[in-house]
Design an enzyme around this catalytic site. Structure first.
Site, short mmCIF file in Angstrom:
data_model
loop_
_atom_site.label_atom_id
_atom_site.label_comp_id
_atom_site.label_asym_id
_atom_site.label_seq_id
_atom_site.Cartn_x
_atom_site.Cartn_y
_atom_site.Cartn_z
NE ARG A 62 -8.72 -10.21 -6.75
CZ ARG A 62 -8.19 -10.39 -5.56
NH1 ARG A 62 -8.34 -9.49 -4.63
NH2 ARG A 62 -7.51 -11.48 -5.30
CB SER A 83 -9.31 -18.14 5.36
OG SER A 83 -8.54 -17.45 4.42
CE LYS A 97 -12.38 -12.57 7.82
NZ LYS A 97 -12.72 -11.84 6.60
CB THR A 139 -7.81 5.52 12.46
OG1 THR A 139 -8.88 5.39 11.53
CG2 THR A 139 -7.83 4.35 13.42
CB THR A 140 -12.64 7.93 13.30
OG1 THR A 140 -12.21 9.21 12.87
CG2 THR A 140 -13.97 8.05 14.03
#
Ligand code: PLP
Length: 429
Positions: free
Chosen positions: A51, A218, A277, A306-307
């Site tokens: 990619r 999607s 989105k 996690t923060t």
């Protein structure tokens, strides 16, 4: 599109497609780490799956126009593949909320939720989301991906002997959540409620079951038979988990998604969504009963370690959600643009995957041609539509996934269709 075959379903439900080289297993000398990575990259290139990202500079107030920092220098382009579906990332109220909050509270949250990271705008955002979906509570994660991975794995792990029933076309984040749960799983054919019922029946009324599906897929843009799935869940005593990532903000009278539009949100146990989105920011969330949300909050490592999201992001997301709860203008224009583009493609004999949503997938069916068409559109017409190839979609179903927004003009639509016709001739698609 025909529904996926069982073989394909299993294939999609394989974990992320990383294959390890034989060299790792058979080495007799010191490992050559660089070669290992170079050969993995070569394999991707050989399979035409390597990619290349386009370097885009979006221009606030001019969406969908942007600047592409191409190898030859900056060029003006029109975005036709962004998931900023309603342009909310540039809405003045959303931008203002982010800038004002950052000015008042600084940039980062400064800690995990448990250790000083639970900032006031984040608490307000969770209240806003619970209200959006008519649920007791909501929980915000750092992304939609993490909310699925952490949410599904934690919910399923907490249910003793849980059997997960998963739609064949579910997103990778859901598949990873299912794998991480270590629960038994069965894949039902995409949107096939008869197949789902068969699997529910086999499992029996008493076995705990979690049905995992999306409201709007999607890549094809097709919509799940949510009411039928809820009815089956009720009949066979299953819990439901619905990913509304591609629908929140865009469907339903207040932007609560397809479940709100159909009036079935109250029949779904857990609704998952994104802030990245239609809401134009970053982050993901779950909404559900107090007990489910509190359990995920208390047990999910992907939430705990996690923060927390920065206050400015939370304030901006809240502004976007609040705006879309009361404004239908964006939703109406969005559907209008999508309908117009679809009818123009039909009038010009260009193919598309038919669906009832805002997503316009144009099948190409070959990875090389798909890339060539995309490059042609960008270089010749300044139209940016990223090719969608394997593993995002199954091999042979490569496509251009076009996402109109409320801001695409008639002229931009005309130019897109003209350029697609030229590309179709050039590459004999
Ligand atoms: N669920 C679905 C169906 C998606 O398509 C995506 C991303 O495109 C996600 C979840 C992940 O959401 P996010 O981009 O917020 O991580």
């Amino acid at each position: 599109m025909p529904s996926a075959s069982p073989a394909l379903s299993e294939d999609r439900h394989a974990r992320s497609p990383i294959k390890f080289c034989d060299t790792v297993k058979q080495r007799t000398v010191a490992p050559d780490y660089q070669r290992i990575f170079e050969s993995s990259l070569r394999r991707l290139r050989d399979e035409r799956r390597y990619r290349v990202f386009a370097d885009i500079e979006r221009v606030a107030g001019k969406y969908p126009e942007a600047i592409w920092h191409s190898p030859g220098g900056p060029r003006e382009i029109v975005l036709w593949c962004s998931n900023d579906y309603l342009g909310m990332s540039q809405h003045p109220a959303v931008v203002r909320a982010m800038v004002d909050t950052a000015s008042r509270m600084g940039t980062g949250a400064g800690g995990t939720r448990n250790i000083a990271g639970t900032n006031h705008p984040l608490v307000g955002l969770e209240d806003e989301l619970a209200d959006l979906h008519g649920k007791d509570a909501a929980l915000v994660f750092t992304s939609g991906y993490v909310s699925n991975q952490a949410g599904i794995s934690t919910i399923a792990k907490l249910i003793p002997n849980c059997l997960i029933l998963s739609d064949a076309s579910n997103h990778n984040s859901m598949i990873e959540g299912i794998h991480q749960s270590n629960c038994e799983k069965r894949i039902f054919r995409h949107n096939d409620v008869a197949h789902l019922e068969c699997l529910l029946m086999q499992a029996g009324l008493h076995r705990p079951k979690l049905i995992v599906f999306e409201s709007l897929y999607s890549m094809d843009g097709d919509i799940a038979p949510i009411e039928a799935i809820c009815a089956l869940a009720e009949r066979y005593n299953a819990m439901t988990y619905c990913d509304e990532v591609h629908a929140v903000g865009m469907y339903g009278p207040r932007g609560g998604g397809i479940s709100e539009q159909l009036g079935v949100a109250g029949r779904i146990d857990v609704i998952e969504g994104t802030l990245a989105k239609a809401f134009g920011c970053l982050g993901g969330y779950l909404a559900g009963s107090s007990a489910v949300i509190d359990a995920v909050r208390s047990y999910a490592p992907g939430f705990i370690f996690t923060t927390a999201l920065p206050p400015a992001v939370c304030a901006a997301a809240t502004a976007a959600i609040r705006h879309l709860k009361v404004s239908t203008r964006e939703r109406t224009l969005h559907q209008d643009r999508a309908a117009r583009l679809k009818s123009m493609l039909d009038a010009h004999g260009l193919p598309r995957i038919h669906n009832g949503s805002h997503i316009v997938p144009v099948p190409v069916g070959d990875p090389e041609k798909c890339k060539a068409v995309s490059n042609f559109l960008l270089s010749e017409s300044g139209i940016y539509i990223q090719p969608i190839n394997y593993p995002t979609v199954p091999k042979g179903t490569e496509r251009l996934r076009i996402t109109p927004t409320p801001f695409h003009t008639d002229e931009q639509c005309d130019r897109l269709v003209e350029s697609l016709c030229a590309a179709w001739d050039e590459f004999q698609v």
